[in-house]
Design an enzyme around this catalytic site. Structure first.
Site, PDB file in Angstrom:
ATOM      1  N   HIS A  80      46.573  12.537 -42.252  1.00 38.15           N
ATOM      2  CA  HIS A  80      45.812  13.790 -42.247  1.00 38.15           C
ATOM      3  C   HIS A  80      46.760  14.981 -42.133  1.00 38.15           C
ATOM      4  O   HIS A  80      47.649  14.971 -41.291  1.00 38.15           O
ATOM      5  CB  HIS A  80      44.861  13.844 -41.034  1.00 38.15           C
ATOM      6  CG  HIS A  80      43.673  12.948 -41.151  1.00 38.15           C
ATOM      7  ND1 HIS A  80      42.701  12.890 -40.182  1.00 38.15           N
ATOM      8  CD2 HIS A  80      43.280  12.092 -42.133  1.00 38.15           C
ATOM      9  CE1 HIS A  80      41.761  12.028 -40.548  1.00 38.15           C
ATOM     10  NE2 HIS A  80      42.096  11.531 -41.718  1.00 38.15           N
TER      11      HIS A  80
ATOM     12  N   TYR B 253      35.513  18.783 -36.374  1.00 34.81           N
ATOM     13  CA  TYR B 253      35.027  19.105 -35.035  1.00 34.81           C
ATOM     14  C   TYR B 253      33.966  20.188 -35.190  1.00 34.81           C
ATOM     15  O   TYR B 253      34.279  21.290 -35.660  1.00 34.81           O
ATOM     16  CB  TYR B 253      36.159  19.646 -34.159  1.00 34.81           C
ATOM     17  CG  TYR B 253      37.235  18.625 -33.848  1.00 34.81           C
ATOM     18  CD1 TYR B 253      37.177  17.873 -32.681  1.00 34.81           C
ATOM     19  CD2 TYR B 253      38.314  18.417 -34.704  1.00 34.81           C
ATOM     20  CE1 TYR B 253      38.152  16.938 -32.374  1.00 34.81           C
ATOM     21  CE2 TYR B 253      39.297  17.482 -34.412  1.00 34.81           C
ATOM     22  CZ  TYR B 253      39.210  16.744 -33.246  1.00 34.81           C
ATOM     23  OH  TYR B 253      40.173  15.811 -32.957  1.00 34.81           O
TER      24      TYR B 253
ATOM     25  N   PRO C 114      37.855  12.465 -24.939  1.00 34.07           N
ATOM     26  CA  PRO C 114      38.367  12.055 -26.250  1.00 34.07           C
ATOM     27  C   PRO C 114      38.521  13.196 -27.251  1.00 34.07           C
ATOM     28  O   PRO C 114      39.024  12.986 -28.357  1.00 34.07           O
ATOM     29  CB  PRO C 114      37.313  11.049 -26.727  1.00 34.07           C
ATOM     30  CG  PRO C 114      36.074  11.408 -25.985  1.00 34.07           C
ATOM     31  CD  PRO C 114      36.512  11.953 -24.662  1.00 34.07           C
TER      32      PRO C 114
ATOM     33  N   LYS D 186      43.794  12.198 -27.505  1.00 30.61           N
ATOM     34  CA  LYS D 186      45.109  12.080 -26.870  1.00 30.61           C
ATOM     35  C   LYS D 186      45.293  10.817 -26.031  1.00 30.61           C
ATOM     36  O   LYS D 186      46.406  10.489 -25.639  1.00 30.61           O
ATOM     37  CB  LYS D 186      45.370  13.303 -25.972  1.00 30.61           C
ATOM     38  CG  LYS D 186      45.602  14.595 -26.747  1.00 30.61           C
ATOM     39  CD  LYS D 186      46.842  14.486 -27.596  1.00 30.61           C
ATOM     40  CE  LYS D 186      47.010  15.621 -28.572  1.00 30.61           C
ATOM     41  NZ  LYS D 186      47.641  15.220 -29.832  1.00 30.61           N
TER      42      LYS D 186
ATOM     43  N   TYR E 211      47.799  19.274 -31.432  1.00 30.29           N
ATOM     44  CA  TYR E 211      47.083  18.205 -32.133  1.00 30.29           C
ATOM     45  C   TYR E 211      48.056  17.158 -32.688  1.00 30.29           C
ATOM     46  O   TYR E 211      47.813  15.955 -32.571  1.00 30.29           O
ATOM     47  CB  TYR E 211      46.259  18.827 -33.260  1.00 30.29           C
ATOM     48  CG  TYR E 211      45.344  17.858 -33.953  1.00 30.29           C
ATOM     49  CD1 TYR E 211      44.264  17.289 -33.278  1.00 30.29           C
ATOM     50  CD2 TYR E 211      45.544  17.499 -35.280  1.00 30.29           C
ATOM     51  CE1 TYR E 211      43.416  16.391 -33.909  1.00 30.29           C
ATOM     52  CE2 TYR E 211      44.703  16.608 -35.923  1.00 30.29           C
ATOM     53  CZ  TYR E 211      43.649  16.061 -35.232  1.00 30.29           C
ATOM     54  OH  TYR E 211      42.817  15.172 -35.863  1.00 30.29           O
TER      55      TYR E 211
HETATM   56  C1  PHB Z   1      37.954   8.811 -33.465  1.00 28.61           C
HETATM   57  O1  PHB Z   1      38.350   8.560 -34.591  1.00 28.61           O
HETATM   58  O2  PHB Z   1      37.296   7.989 -32.799  1.00 28.61           O
HETATM   59  C2  PHB Z   1      38.298  10.139 -32.896  1.00 28.61           C
HETATM   60  C3  PHB Z   1      39.003  11.047 -33.661  1.00 28.61           C
HETATM   61  C4  PHB Z   1      39.337  12.277 -33.150  1.00 28.61           C
HETATM   62  C5  PHB Z   1      38.968  12.605 -31.872  1.00 28.61           C
HETATM   63  C6  PHB Z   1      38.256  11.699 -31.085  1.00 28.61           C
HETATM   64  C7  PHB Z   1      37.920  10.466 -31.606  1.00 28.61           C
HETATM   65  O3  PHB Z   1      39.305  13.811 -31.396  1.00 28.61           O
END
Ligand code: PHB
Ligand code: APR
Length: 406
Positions: free
Chosen positions: A75, A205, A297, A301, A389
């Site tokens: 990504h 997000y 989550p 991290k 990130y």
């Molecule tokens: C996930 O792929 O489960 C995932 C991805 C990004 C996040 C949290 C969980 O910030």
């Protein structure tokens, strides 16, 4: 009762314990992994799946980088959705070329398990009543029961990689440890489904007045989606149809339209918590990963912090055995905690920015939208988000006044 001797006893066969075992093995240090659950149980836990480059590099160093390289999806950006509009953030452009890789924690665990088995390294699964002894002194031991028989492992060091509910942190006398905790007033309902991800090249997000939503993936044919839910909500309240409908309502219209839905193959609710225990070393016991800290989550991290702890700890143990220096061991806790707190801050900040909080509805939502608007229009703020990130550097040695090597 049987007695065995190893250099390092690793408690827990999650990503922390298995990665540590692999790195120590590469350095010729002998370790045993002791796990309470069965391999299938460990592999059945669905967790996050975004790897920092530091984590990917470490998997390569541990000799298990092949599949993340061939099957992981790189990504270069993330997408923020608020006020029904999408805003891409060019993470790679803002971090001089850095990327993250989408590859599930389950797969990381599977690769490490397979490598451990292929190398014939000892692992005890379904070990009951694991107990730690004398880790303050020079001769620590671990005892456990397996198939009704008692076993003791004598070792130089114990690595507590047994997660948040493990025995290692709980074995430390309360006066020797300080715990910092924040529990958030909501949970995440997560769904795994074999449908193509709505956004195959970036995690999405979404901040909406209905609550947070996240679109992620495990592969180009498997998606992972989440919606914020009340902390006392039940999975049984959520049919697949209700989940897809709610997810769509929190996204922008174009994404909602493009979303491919299908039957869920896993559905679960997880609470959100920030937790840090200090220090991370007690005599000859070291804590690593979720045993020492939990992050919500939101920034993905958790696994990456587990990997950086393990990097510091494996370097420290390698220095001890191969270079006869205890500098890395003595600095492990301080070094690991410096990175842990930075990630704890980032995860808390992103969580606060993206979710609906029960006590700040209305005003809180408007302030969040203003901050998001500032974020996507300010290069410096977008850069700050991006550098966190992709993962902050491993070495805070300079800032901490520590040697920079391990
Ligand atoms: C996930 O792929 O489960 C995932 C991805 C990004 C996040 C949290 C969980 O910030
Ligand atoms: N004895 C032996 N093993 C134990 C014990 C015990 N008393 N208690 C727990 N365990 C095992 C658990 O069964 C689990 O397999 O320790 C392992 C810990 O694994 P994780 O919880 O996955 O923790 P860690 O390896 O540090 O991985 C961190 O997991 O929770 C996510 O977000 C987190 O991605 C991060 C990663």
């Amino acid at each position: 009762m049987s007695t065995q001797r190893v250099q390092v006893a690793i408690i827990g066969a999650g990503p922390s314990g298995l990665l540590l075992g692999q790195l120590l093995h590469k350095a010729g240090i002998d370790a045993i992994v002791i796990e309470r659950q069965s391999p299938d149980y460990v592999l059945g836990r669905i967790r996050a799946g975004i790897l920092e480059q530091i984590t990917v590099d470490l998997l390569h160093e541990a000799g298990v980088g092949e599949r993340v390289h061939s099957e992981g999806t790189v990504h270069h950006s993330i997408e923020l959705v608020f006020a029904n509009t999408r805003h891409p953030i060019d993470v790679t452009g803002l971090t001089q070329g850095k990327v993250v890789t989408a590859y599930g924690q389950t797969e990381v665990t599977r690769d490490l398990m397979d490598a451990r088995q292929a190398a014939g390294l000892p692992s005890i699964y379904e070990a009951a009543h694991v107990q730690l002894h004398d880790f303050k002194g020079a001769s620590p031991r671990v005892s456990y029961e397996k198939d009704g028989r008692s076993h003791v492992i004598e070792c130089d060091f114990i690595a507590g990689c047994d997660g948040f509910h493990g025995i290692c942190r709980a074995s430390v006398p309360p006066g020797a440890i300080r715990e910092y905790e924040k529990v958030y007033p909501f949970g995440w309902l997560g769904v795994l489904a074999d449908v193509p991800p709505v956004s195959p090249h970036a995690v999405v997000y979404a901040n909406s007045d209905r609550g947070f939503a996240l679109c992620s993936m495990r592969s180009l044919t498997r998606s992972r989606y989440y919606v914020q839910c009340p902390m006392d909500d039940k999975v049984s309240n959520w049919s697949d149809d209700r989940f897809w409908d709610e997810l769509r309502r929190r996204l922008d219209p174009d994404m909602a339209e493009r979303m491919v839905t299908g039957p869920s193959i896993e559905k679960s609710i997880a609470p959100l918590r920030s937790f840090v225990a200090e220090p991370m070393r007690f005599g000859r016991l070291f804590l690593a990963g979720d045993a020492a800290h939990i992050v919500p989550p939101t920034g993905a991290k958790g696994l990456n912090l587990a990997a950086s702890d393990v990097k510091y700890l494996s370097n420290a143990l390698i220095e001890h055995y191969l270079e006869k220096s205890d500098a890395g061991i003595d600095h492990y806790s301080q070094r690991a905690l410096a990175r842990v707190w930075r990630a704890a801050r980032f995860s808390w900040w992103l969580t606060s920015l993206m979710h609906q909080f029960p006590d700040t509805a209305g005003f809180g939502q408007k302030v969040q939208e203003a901050e998001l608007d500032y974020l996507v229009h300010s290069e410096s703020m977008s850069r700050s988000l991006s550098e966190n990130y992709v993962g902050l550097p491993l070495d805070f040695g300079g800032a901490l006044g520590l040697p920079t090597s391990s």
